[in-house]
Design a protein around this motif. Sequence first.
Motif, PDB file in Angstrom:
ATOM      1  N   VAL A   1       0.786  -1.281  -0.188  1.00 58.18           N
ATOM      2  CA  VAL A   1       0.027   0.011  -0.019  1.00 58.18           C
ATOM      3  C   VAL A   1       0.861   1.374  -0.088  1.00 58.18           C
ATOM      4  CG1 VAL A   1      -1.705   1.227   1.313  1.00 58.18           C
ATOM      5  CG2 VAL A   1      -1.709  -1.110   1.205  1.00 58.18           C
ATOM      6  N   SER A   2       0.811   2.028  -1.002  1.00 59.71           N
ATOM      7  CA  SER A   2       1.649   3.130  -1.247  1.00 59.71           C
ATOM      8  C   SER A   2       1.187   4.529  -0.491  1.00 59.71           C
ATOM      9  CB  SER A   2       2.064   3.687  -2.573  1.00 59.71           C
ATOM     10  OG  SER A   2       0.847   3.783  -3.375  1.00 59.71           O
ATOM     11  N   VAL A   3      -0.117   4.384   0.006  1.00 60.04           N
ATOM     12  CA  VAL A   3      -0.733   5.629   0.810  1.00 60.04           C
ATOM     13  C   VAL A   3      -1.293   5.219   2.079  1.00 60.04           C
ATOM     14  CG1 VAL A   3      -1.123   7.117  -1.211  1.00 60.04           C
ATOM     15  CG2 VAL A   3      -2.756   5.549  -0.247  1.00 60.04           C
ATOM     16  N   PRO A   4      -1.186   5.973   3.186  1.00 58.43           N
ATOM     17  CA  PRO A   4      -1.617   5.581   4.406  1.00 58.43           C
ATOM     18  C   PRO A   4      -3.220   5.167   4.267  1.00 58.43           C
ATOM     19  CG  PRO A   4      -0.167   7.409   4.639  1.00 58.43           C
ATOM     20  CD  PRO A   4      -0.447   7.324   3.255  1.00 58.43           C
ATOM     21  N   THR A   5      -3.380   4.157   4.903  1.00 60.15           N
ATOM     22  CA  THR A   5      -4.777   3.341   4.714  1.00 60.15           C
ATOM     23  C   THR A   5      -5.263   3.128   6.114  1.00 60.15           C
ATOM     24  OG1 THR A   5      -4.309   2.422   2.493  1.00 60.15           O
ATOM     25  CG2 THR A   5      -6.371   1.672   3.573  1.00 60.15           C
ATOM     26  N   ILE A   6      -6.523   3.473   6.434  1.00 61.76           N
ATOM     27  CA  ILE A   6      -7.035   3.358   7.687  1.00 61.76           C
ATOM     28  C   ILE A   6      -7.548   1.862   8.117  1.00 61.76           C
ATOM     29  CG2 ILE A   6      -9.533   3.618   7.051  1.00 61.76           C
ATOM     30  CD1 ILE A   6      -9.756   5.269   9.674  1.00 61.76           C
ATOM     31  N   ILE A   7      -7.219   1.324   9.363  1.00 61.86           N
ATOM     32  CA  ILE A   7      -7.645   0.120   9.858  1.00 61.86           C
ATOM     33  C   ILE A   7      -9.061   0.371  10.609  1.00 61.86           C
ATOM     34  CG2 ILE A   7      -7.308  -1.949  11.261  1.00 61.86           C
ATOM     35  CD1 ILE A   7      -4.213  -1.480  10.833  1.00 61.86           C
ATOM     36  N   LYS A   8      -9.866  -0.214   9.925  1.00 64.81           N
ATOM     37  CA  LYS A   8     -11.527   0.067  10.200  1.00 64.81           C
ATOM     38  C   LYS A   8     -11.646  -0.741  11.736  1.00 64.81           C
ATOM     39  CE  LYS A   8     -12.871   0.875   5.550  1.00 64.81           C
ATOM     40  NZ  LYS A   8     -13.969   0.634   4.420  1.00 64.81           N
ATOM     41  N   GLY A   9     -12.396   0.222  12.503  1.00 65.03           N
ATOM     42  CA  GLY A   9     -13.001  -0.672  13.458  1.00 65.03           C
ATOM     43  C   GLY A   9     -12.278  -0.426  14.903  1.00 65.03           C
ATOM     44  N   LEU A  10     -10.996   0.179  14.666  1.00 60.12           N
ATOM     45  CA  LEU A  10     -10.097   0.185  16.047  1.00 60.12           C
ATOM     46  C   LEU A  10      -9.531   1.535  16.325  1.00 60.12           C
ATOM     47  CD1 LEU A  10      -7.802  -2.991  15.417  1.00 60.12           C
ATOM     48  CD2 LEU A  10      -9.380  -2.673  17.178  1.00 60.12           C
ATOM     49  N   LYS A  11      -9.509   2.119  17.598  1.00 58.66           N
ATOM     50  CA  LYS A  11      -9.126   3.038  17.979  1.00 58.66           C
ATOM     51  C   LYS A  11      -8.005   3.018  18.832  1.00 58.66           C
ATOM     52  CE  LYS A  11     -12.221   5.890  16.141  1.00 58.66           C
ATOM     53  NZ  LYS A  11     -11.826   7.026  15.092  1.00 58.66           N
ATOM     54  N   ALA A  12      -6.982   3.669  18.629  1.00 59.66           N
ATOM     55  CA  ALA A  12      -5.459   3.262  19.322  1.00 59.66           C
ATOM     56  C   ALA A  12      -4.822   4.433  20.021  1.00 59.66           C
ATOM     57  CB  ALA A  12      -4.838   2.681  18.474  1.00 59.66           C
ATOM     58  N   LYS A  13      -4.153   4.182  20.983  1.00 55.59           N
ATOM     59  CA  LYS A  13      -3.281   5.057  21.664  1.00 55.59           C
ATOM     60  C   LYS A  13      -1.922   4.899  21.573  1.00 55.59           C
ATOM     61  CE  LYS A  13      -3.519   2.887  26.181  1.00 55.59           C
ATOM     62  NZ  LYS A  13      -4.053   2.893  27.673  1.00 55.59           N
ATOM     63  N   HIS A  14      -1.324   3.756  21.263  1.00 53.09           N
ATOM     64  CA  HIS A  14       0.000   3.611  21.103  1.00 53.09           C
ATOM     65  C   HIS A  14       0.449   2.495  19.905  1.00 53.09           C
ATOM     66  CE1 HIS A  14       4.077   2.368  22.085  1.00 53.09           C
ATOM     67  NE2 HIS A  14       4.213   3.649  22.445  1.00 53.09           N
ATOM     68  N   ALA A  15       1.389   2.222  19.110  1.00 52.84           N
ATOM     69  CA  ALA A  15       1.675   1.361  18.393  1.00 52.84           C
ATOM     70  C   ALA A  15       3.161   1.143  18.131  1.00 52.84           C
ATOM     71  CB  ALA A  15       0.926   1.650  16.781  1.00 52.84           C
ATOM     72  N   ALA A  16       3.256  -0.038  17.664  1.00 51.49           N
ATOM     73  CA  ALA A  16       4.921  -0.490  17.318  1.00 51.49           C
ATOM     74  C   ALA A  16       4.929  -1.245  15.920  1.00 51.49           C
ATOM     75  CB  ALA A  16       5.192  -1.068  18.125  1.00 51.49           C
ATOM     76  N   ALA A  17       6.094  -1.234  15.283  1.00 51.79           N
ATOM     77  CA  ALA A  17       6.132  -1.871  13.822  1.00 51.79           C
ATOM     78  C   ALA A  17       7.510  -2.754  14.030  1.00 51.79           C
ATOM     79  CB  ALA A  17       6.038  -1.029  12.722  1.00 51.79           C
ATOM     80  N   GLY A  18       7.570  -3.829  13.792  1.00 52.30           N
ATOM     81  CA  GLY A  18       8.517  -4.676  13.740  1.00 52.30           C
ATOM     82  C   GLY A  18       9.116  -5.082  12.414  1.00 52.30           C
TER      83      GLY A  18
END
Length: 433
Positions: free
Chosen positions: A187-204
């Motif tokens: 995906v070459s543009v930011p795409t929303i993950i539907k159905g979730l609201k977050a306060k923190h995240a991490a990517a491995g």
Amino acid sequence: AIDKEATKKKLKSFLKLRPTLDEYKKKRIVRDRSDSRRKSMAEAQEVLGGFLKRRTDAAELQKKKILKDISHIHIPHTNLGDVLSFKVVKLDKVKVKSVSCGFSHSIIVDTMGLVYSCGMGRDGCLGHGDEKHVLTPTVIKTLSDAGKVKLAKCGDNHSIAVMDSGSVYTWGMGSWGRLGQGDQKNVSVPTIIKGLKAKHAAAGGYHSLLVTTDGFVYGFGWNRKGQVGILSFNATVLKPARLHQLSKITSVFCGTTSSGAVSEDGKLYVWGHGPGLSTDGSPVKEPAEFDIDGGVAGVAFGATHTLVLSKKSTLISWGSNTFGELGRETKDMKAALAPTEVPGLDAKKIKSLNCGRNYSAIILEGGSLMVTGRASKGILGYGKTANLSTFSPSAENFKVASISCGYTHTLAVTDDANLLACGSKDHGKLGEH
């Protein structure tokens, strides 16, 4: 019944009668290729040597206008050199809030909630709608249109952002489901993950984690080593899956194949695979509490090593130590499986910590930066490429507020919101050229 002794005698007599390899070669039943192989190698070397003698150098070819001089042309995906000491990257009227380093791309969040990206654009990891490399930090329009960004993190070749509203966006390489979009497409543009609201995240390396606004943890991506944290027959988790063992979580962390989370009461939970995560070295398939005396004040996950600052003001490290990334000596610099205190530091002064692939950094009160581990490409920022086995000063001319350690580059933020960078300049990931 089979007569074993008679069988042995027949076999021995057969082996005596069998012709040797040399006899086979004489009868031309088996070809001896050793001479022809040596001859072929000699002929190849002779031809190559003659070619090298006759070869016209580039300067002569340019004079004859056979070869065009392109040395002045800037090609962004070639080796652009290394920056051995931290330097300020000038950004026009931008006050930097936080930074994150991927494999060869960078994410910058400013104090206004805008997100900038630069570096290698392959697989769409920069979020600009294409795969072009970007040499200077450029605003990601999709996110600016969506609102203010709270935080953004880089994985190896993908990224994740959490908005002030709690919405979560992912982009970049999609293999193994690391984007949480239900498939494995890039995906070459930011795409929303539907159905979730977050306060923190991490990517491995190949997976992602997020903490919802009500303190639950969801994971997605490659789960072969248990790093997503759910029991699954499939190594690929395409959509966010809840880790039901965890609640009241404040933050999450990702290594390459390991993961962690910290709860509101300071407990550390770990899962996945990495040195020291389990007593027998096997993957931890689901989150398990990792005992830290006194509770946790700070955590940093590297590719295969971990740092923890306890509430009792001790710095603890474990995992791989090939390059000195643990900040302490181990026998033959081998991995340390047992969490052990890092000596020689006044841990009461530590404000934050961060880990890259093979190196680590801590920030002390007053903005002093200390680094240890692998120094190739100048990633430690202290002016040399010699590895360090204990925490040593870096960026001594600056007061550092935050830092992100990557693979071959490092980004930091000063106390007056300027961007610092060191390491490899390839693909423009340092934000300057």
